[in-house]
Design a protein around this motif. Structure first.
Motif, short mmCIF file in Angstrom:
data_model
loop_
_atom_site.label_atom_id
_atom_site.label_comp_id
_atom_site.label_asym_id
_atom_site.label_seq_id
_atom_site.Cartn_x
_atom_site.Cartn_y
_atom_site.Cartn_z
N SER A 2 -25.18 144.25 58.45
CA SER A 2 -24.25 144.08 59.58
C SER A 2 -24.90 144.55 60.87
O SER A 2 -24.71 143.93 61.93
N GLN A 6 -25.48 142.40 64.18
CA GLN A 6 -24.91 142.87 65.45
C GLN A 6 -25.99 142.83 66.55
O GLN A 6 -25.73 142.41 67.68
N ILE A 79 -22.69 132.93 55.55
CA ILE A 79 -22.42 133.55 56.86
C ILE A 79 -22.23 132.46 57.91
O ILE A 79 -22.96 131.45 57.93
N GLU A 107 -18.29 136.44 57.18
CA GLU A 107 -18.68 136.07 55.82
C GLU A 107 -17.49 135.33 55.21
O GLU A 107 -16.35 135.77 55.38
N THR A 116 -14.29 137.74 56.31
CA THR A 116 -14.61 139.14 56.58
C THR A 116 -15.57 139.16 57.77
O THR A 116 -16.67 138.60 57.68
N LEU A 118 -18.31 140.67 60.02
CA LEU A 118 -19.37 141.66 59.78
C LEU A 118 -19.87 142.30 61.07
O LEU A 118 -20.21 143.48 61.09
N ALA A 119 -19.95 141.50 62.12
CA ALA A 119 -20.50 142.00 63.37
C ALA A 119 -19.93 141.19 64.52
O ALA A 119 -19.51 140.05 64.33
N ALA A 134 -20.11 146.70 64.41
CA ALA A 134 -20.54 146.25 63.10
C ALA A 134 -19.56 146.86 62.10
O ALA A 134 -19.09 147.99 62.32
N ARG A 135 -19.23 146.09 61.06
CA ARG A 135 -18.21 146.57 60.10
C ARG A 135 -18.55 147.95 59.56
O ARG A 135 -19.67 148.17 59.07
N GLU A 227 -12.62 148.42 64.71
CA GLU A 227 -13.67 149.45 64.58
C GLU A 227 -13.46 150.60 65.57
O GLU A 227 -13.99 151.68 65.38
#
Ligand code: IPD
Length: 271
Positions: A2, A6, A79, A107, A116, A118-119, A134-135, A227
Protein backbone atom coordinates in the motif's frame (compact mmCIF):
# COMPACT_ATOMS: atom_id res chain seq x y z
CA UNK A 1 2.53 -2.71 -1.01
CA UNK A 2 0.00 0.00 0.00
CA UNK A 3 2.84 2.40 0.82
CA UNK A 4 4.44 1.83 -2.61
CA UNK A 5 1.11 2.41 -4.33
CA UNK A 6 0.60 5.56 -2.26
CA UNK A 7 4.01 6.88 -3.32
CA UNK A 8 3.26 6.22 -6.98
CA UNK A 9 -0.24 7.74 -6.71
CA UNK A 10 1.26 10.87 -5.17
CA UNK A 11 3.99 11.23 -7.81
CA UNK A 12 1.43 10.88 -10.60
CA UNK A 13 -1.12 13.22 -8.96
CA UNK A 14 1.53 15.91 -8.51
CA UNK A 15 2.53 15.72 -12.17
CA UNK A 16 -1.11 15.98 -13.26
CA UNK A 17 -1.58 18.85 -10.78
CA UNK A 18 1.27 20.79 -12.37
CA UNK A 19 -0.25 20.22 -15.79
CA UNK A 20 -3.72 21.49 -14.87
CA UNK A 21 -2.38 24.59 -13.11
CA UNK A 22 -0.30 25.40 -16.21
CA UNK A 23 -3.33 24.93 -18.44
CA UNK A 24 -5.42 27.07 -16.08
CA UNK A 25 -2.89 29.92 -16.46
CA UNK A 26 -3.03 29.58 -20.24
CA UNK A 27 -6.85 29.84 -20.20
CA UNK A 28 -9.49 27.15 -19.91
CA UNK A 29 -11.75 26.04 -22.71
CA UNK A 30 -14.71 23.70 -22.54
CA UNK A 31 -14.36 20.54 -24.64
CA UNK A 32 -17.93 19.24 -24.24
CA UNK A 33 -21.01 19.08 -22.02
CA UNK A 34 -21.90 15.77 -20.37
CA UNK A 35 -25.11 15.01 -18.42
CA UNK A 36 -26.38 18.61 -18.72
CA UNK A 37 -25.19 22.01 -20.01
CA UNK A 38 -23.75 22.73 -16.52
CA UNK A 39 -21.77 19.46 -16.46
CA UNK A 40 -18.73 20.30 -18.56
CA UNK A 41 -15.44 18.69 -19.41
CA UNK A 42 -12.48 20.92 -20.24
CA UNK A 43 -9.59 20.06 -22.52
CA UNK A 44 -7.45 20.05 -19.35
CA UNK A 45 -9.64 17.30 -17.78
CA UNK A 46 -8.95 15.08 -20.78
CA UNK A 47 -5.26 15.91 -20.95
CA UNK A 48 -4.85 15.29 -17.22
CA UNK A 49 -6.61 11.92 -17.44
CA UNK A 50 -4.49 10.88 -20.45
CA UNK A 51 -1.30 11.78 -18.60
CA UNK A 52 -2.37 9.89 -15.45
CA UNK A 53 -3.43 6.89 -17.50
CA UNK A 54 -0.16 6.65 -19.39
CA UNK A 55 1.97 7.07 -16.24
CA UNK A 56 0.03 4.25 -14.54
CA UNK A 57 0.30 2.02 -17.63
CA UNK A 58 4.08 2.59 -17.75
CA UNK A 59 4.58 1.79 -14.06
CA UNK A 60 1.99 -0.99 -13.60
CA UNK A 61 0.84 -2.34 -16.98
CA UNK A 62 -1.50 -5.03 -15.58
CA UNK A 63 -3.56 -2.75 -13.35
CA UNK A 64 -7.06 -1.63 -14.29
CA UNK A 65 -8.13 1.97 -14.87
CA UNK A 66 -11.45 3.57 -14.01
CA UNK A 67 -11.57 7.31 -14.68
CA UNK A 68 -14.12 10.06 -15.18
CA UNK A 69 -13.25 11.01 -18.74
CA UNK A 70 -12.32 7.83 -20.62
CA UNK A 71 -13.30 4.16 -20.99
CA UNK A 72 -12.37 1.74 -18.21
CA UNK A 73 -9.77 -0.98 -18.70
CA UNK A 74 -9.90 -4.24 -16.78
CA UNK A 75 -7.25 -5.43 -14.36
CA UNK A 76 -5.09 -8.55 -14.51
CA UNK A 77 -3.54 -7.86 -11.08
CA UNK A 78 -6.73 -7.35 -9.06
CA UNK A 79 -5.79 -3.69 -8.64
CA UNK A 80 -7.57 -0.76 -10.29
CA UNK A 81 -6.83 2.96 -10.28
CA UNK A 82 -9.89 5.14 -9.77
CA UNK A 83 -9.19 8.63 -11.09
CA UNK A 84 -10.81 12.04 -11.24
CA UNK A 85 -8.43 14.18 -13.35
CA UNK A 86 -10.07 17.40 -12.09
CA UNK A 87 -12.56 17.19 -9.23
CA UNK A 88 -14.20 20.58 -8.88
CA UNK A 89 -14.35 21.24 -12.62
CA UNK A 90 -16.66 24.24 -12.20
CA UNK A 91 -14.25 25.82 -9.70
CA UNK A 92 -11.49 25.19 -12.23
CA UNK A 93 -13.52 26.88 -14.95
CA UNK A 94 -13.99 29.98 -12.78
CA UNK A 95 -10.42 29.93 -11.39
CA UNK A 96 -11.64 29.32 -7.83
CA UNK A 97 -8.57 27.66 -6.25
CA UNK A 98 -10.45 24.67 -4.86
CA UNK A 99 -10.06 21.84 -7.37
CA UNK A 100 -8.10 18.62 -7.20
CA UNK A 101 -6.54 15.68 -8.95
CA UNK A 102 -7.81 12.58 -7.20
CA UNK A 103 -6.29 9.10 -7.44
CA UNK A 104 -7.34 6.02 -5.47
CA UNK A 105 -5.87 2.54 -5.79
CA UNK A 106 -8.40 -0.16 -5.02
CA UNK A 107 -8.40 -3.95 -4.82
CA UNK A 108 -11.35 -5.92 -6.21
CA UNK A 109 -14.03 -4.91 -8.70
CA UNK A 110 -14.25 -1.16 -9.28
CA UNK A 111 -17.44 -0.99 -7.23
CA UNK A 112 -17.52 1.08 -4.01
CA UNK A 113 -19.92 -1.41 -2.39
CA UNK A 114 -17.27 -4.13 -2.47
CA UNK A 115 -13.79 -2.72 -3.17
CA UNK A 116 -10.98 -2.32 -0.66
CA UNK A 117 -9.15 0.98 -1.05
CA UNK A 118 -5.41 0.52 -0.53
CA UNK A 119 -3.97 3.96 -1.18
CA UNK A 120 -5.15 7.43 -2.12
CA UNK A 121 -3.90 10.89 -2.98
CA UNK A 122 -5.89 14.09 -3.50
CA UNK A 123 -3.86 17.12 -4.50
CA UNK A 124 -5.08 20.70 -4.76
CA UNK A 125 -2.34 22.19 -6.92
CA UNK A 126 -3.66 25.77 -6.69
CA UNK A 127 -3.34 25.66 -2.89
CA UNK A 128 -0.17 23.56 -2.80
CA UNK A 129 -1.91 20.94 -0.63
CA UNK A 130 -1.62 17.19 -1.02
CA UNK A 131 -3.66 14.79 1.10
CA UNK A 132 -2.67 11.15 1.10
CA UNK A 133 -3.30 7.85 2.87
CA UNK A 134 -2.38 4.18 2.77
CA UNK A 135 -4.64 1.57 4.36
CA UNK A 136 -3.78 1.11 8.02
CA UNK A 137 -1.06 3.77 7.93
CA UNK A 138 -2.93 7.00 8.68
CA UNK A 139 -3.50 10.09 6.57
CA UNK A 140 -1.31 13.11 5.88
CA UNK A 141 -1.48 16.65 4.53
CA UNK A 142 1.81 17.64 2.86
CA UNK A 143 3.48 14.80 4.76
CA UNK A 144 2.18 15.74 8.23
CA UNK A 145 -0.30 13.42 9.99
CA UNK A 146 -3.89 14.70 10.10
CA UNK A 147 -6.77 13.86 12.40
CA UNK A 148 -10.51 14.39 12.02
CA UNK A 149 -12.30 16.36 14.74
CA UNK A 150 -13.68 14.63 17.82
CA UNK A 151 -16.39 15.41 20.39
CA UNK A 152 -18.51 17.49 18.02
CA UNK A 153 -22.14 18.10 18.99
CA UNK A 154 -24.67 18.29 16.18
CA UNK A 155 -25.77 21.87 16.89
CA UNK A 156 -22.15 23.08 16.53
CA UNK A 157 -21.23 20.99 13.50
CA UNK A 158 -19.95 22.67 10.33
CA UNK A 159 -21.35 20.49 7.56
CA UNK A 160 -20.26 20.43 3.92
CA UNK A 161 -22.37 19.12 1.07
CA UNK A 162 -22.61 19.25 -2.71
CA UNK A 163 -25.19 19.44 -5.45
CA UNK A 164 -25.73 17.45 -8.63
CA UNK A 165 -25.63 18.87 -12.14
CA UNK A 166 -29.27 17.92 -12.79
CA UNK A 167 -31.66 20.74 -11.77
CA UNK A 168 -34.26 18.25 -10.50
CA UNK A 169 -31.76 16.62 -8.15
CA UNK A 170 -30.34 19.94 -7.01
CA UNK A 171 -33.80 21.13 -6.02
CA UNK A 172 -34.29 17.92 -3.99
CA UNK A 173 -30.85 18.36 -2.38
CA UNK A 174 -31.68 21.97 -1.48
CA UNK A 175 -34.76 20.65 0.34
CA UNK A 176 -32.55 18.45 2.54
CA UNK A 177 -30.25 21.42 3.28
CA UNK A 178 -33.32 23.45 4.28
CA UNK A 179 -34.24 20.76 6.84
CA UNK A 180 -30.69 20.61 8.22
CA UNK A 181 -29.51 24.18 8.34
CA UNK A 182 -31.38 25.18 11.51
CA UNK A 183 -29.96 22.21 13.47
CA UNK A 184 -26.22 22.59 12.76
CA UNK A 185 -23.64 25.40 13.01
CA UNK A 186 -23.72 26.13 9.28
CA UNK A 187 -23.48 24.59 5.82
CA UNK A 188 -20.65 24.84 3.25
CA UNK A 189 -20.75 24.06 -0.50
CA UNK A 190 -17.14 24.27 -1.67
CA UNK A 191 -17.37 22.48 -5.03
CA UNK A 192 -15.06 19.46 -4.84
CA UNK A 193 -16.32 16.31 -3.15
CA UNK A 194 -12.82 14.87 -2.78
CA UNK A 195 -11.53 18.04 -1.09
CA UNK A 196 -14.66 18.09 1.12
CA UNK A 197 -13.80 14.58 2.33
CA UNK A 198 -10.19 15.68 2.92
CA UNK A 199 -11.55 18.69 4.84
CA UNK A 200 -13.31 16.28 7.20
CA UNK A 201 -10.01 14.38 7.46
CA UNK A 202 -8.08 17.46 8.60
CA UNK A 203 -10.77 19.08 10.73
CA UNK A 204 -11.81 21.93 8.43
CA UNK A 205 -15.29 20.43 8.32
CA UNK A 206 -17.00 18.37 11.02
CA UNK A 207 -18.99 16.47 8.42
CA UNK A 208 -19.76 16.16 4.73
CA UNK A 209 -22.54 14.37 2.92
CA UNK A 210 -23.76 14.08 -0.63
CA UNK A 211 -26.07 11.91 -2.67
CA UNK A 212 -25.27 10.93 -6.27
CA UNK A 213 -21.45 10.96 -6.24
CA UNK A 214 -19.62 8.94 -8.88
CA UNK A 215 -16.97 6.47 -7.64
CA UNK A 216 -14.09 8.76 -8.73
CA UNK A 217 -15.63 11.67 -6.73
CA UNK A 218 -15.20 9.86 -3.40
CA UNK A 219 -12.82 6.88 -3.81
CA UNK A 220 -9.68 8.64 -2.56
CA UNK A 221 -11.30 11.00 -0.05
CA UNK A 222 -13.15 8.21 1.76
CA UNK A 223 -9.89 6.36 2.51
CA UNK A 224 -8.16 9.59 3.57
CA UNK A 225 -11.06 10.51 5.90
CA UNK A 226 -11.20 7.00 7.39
CA UNK A 227 -7.45 6.89 7.93
CA UNK A 228 -7.71 10.26 9.70
CA UNK A 229 -10.21 8.77 12.17
CA UNK A 230 -13.46 10.00 10.61
CA UNK A 231 -16.44 7.67 10.34
CA UNK A 232 -17.59 7.15 6.77
CA UNK A 233 -20.55 5.25 5.35
CA UNK A 234 -23.81 5.38 3.48
CA UNK A 235 -27.28 5.37 5.05
CA UNK A 236 -28.60 2.55 7.24
CA UNK A 237 -25.33 0.62 7.47
CA UNK A 238 -24.49 0.71 3.77
CA UNK A 239 -21.03 1.61 2.51
CA UNK A 240 -20.31 5.03 0.99
CA UNK A 241 -21.42 5.04 -2.64
CA UNK A 242 -23.46 6.94 -5.22
CA UNK A 243 -26.53 6.24 -3.05
CA UNK A 244 -25.11 8.27 -0.18
CA UNK A 245 -21.74 9.32 1.22
CA UNK A 246 -21.55 10.59 4.79
CA UNK A 247 -18.21 11.35 6.48
CA UNK A 248 -18.11 12.83 9.97
CA UNK A 249 -16.15 13.33 13.15
CA UNK A 250 -16.65 9.82 14.55
CA UNK A 251 -19.19 10.60 17.30
CA UNK A 252 -21.23 12.87 15.03
CA UNK A 253 -22.16 10.10 12.60
CA UNK A 254 -25.23 8.75 14.44
CA UNK A 255 -26.91 12.10 15.26
CA UNK A 256 -26.29 13.50 11.76
CA UNK A 257 -27.44 10.25 10.17
CA UNK A 258 -30.67 10.45 12.17
CA UNK A 259 -31.22 14.07 11.14
CA UNK A 260 -30.63 13.21 7.48
CA UNK A 261 -33.15 10.35 7.64
CA UNK A 262 -35.72 12.68 9.26
CA UNK A 263 -35.01 15.20 6.49
CA UNK A 264 -35.91 12.58 3.86
CA UNK A 265 -32.39 11.79 2.59
CA UNK A 266 -33.43 8.22 1.73
CA UNK A 267 -35.93 9.29 -0.94
CA UNK A 268 -35.09 8.07 -4.43
CA UNK A 269 -34.03 10.86 -6.75
CA UNK A 270 -31.24 9.18 -8.65
CA UNK A 271 -33.32 7.68 -11.46
C1 IPD B 1 -18.36 17.33 -8.78
C2 IPD B 1 -17.79 17.96 -7.51
C3 IPD B 1 -18.90 18.59 -6.69
C4 IPD B 1 -19.98 17.60 -6.34
C5 IPD B 1 -20.54 16.98 -7.62
C6 IPD B 1 -19.44 16.31 -8.41
P1 IPD B 1 -16.67 17.20 -10.86
O1 IPD B 1 -17.34 16.63 -9.47
O2 IPD B 1 -17.14 16.99 -6.73
O3 IPD B 1 -18.42 19.13 -5.48
O4 IPD B 1 -21.00 18.27 -5.64
O5 IPD B 1 -21.50 16.00 -7.23
O6 IPD B 1 -19.97 15.79 -9.60
O7 IPD B 1 -17.74 17.20 -11.88
O8 IPD B 1 -16.17 18.55 -10.55
O9 IPD B 1 -15.59 16.18 -11.17
Amino acid sequence: MSAELQKLATEIALQAGELIVRRRREGVSIAASKSSAEDVVTHADRESENLIRSLIADARPGDGFYGEESDATGSTTGITWVVDPIDGTVNYLYDIPNYAVSIAVIEGDPNPHTWTALAATVTNPAAGETFSAARGMGATLNGTKIQANTDVVLSLALVGTGFAYSAERRIWQAGIVQQLIGSVRDIRRMGSAELDLCSVACGRLDAYYERGLNPWDHAAGVLIAEEAGARVGGLNGARASRDFTLATAADLFEPLHELLIEAGAEASVLG
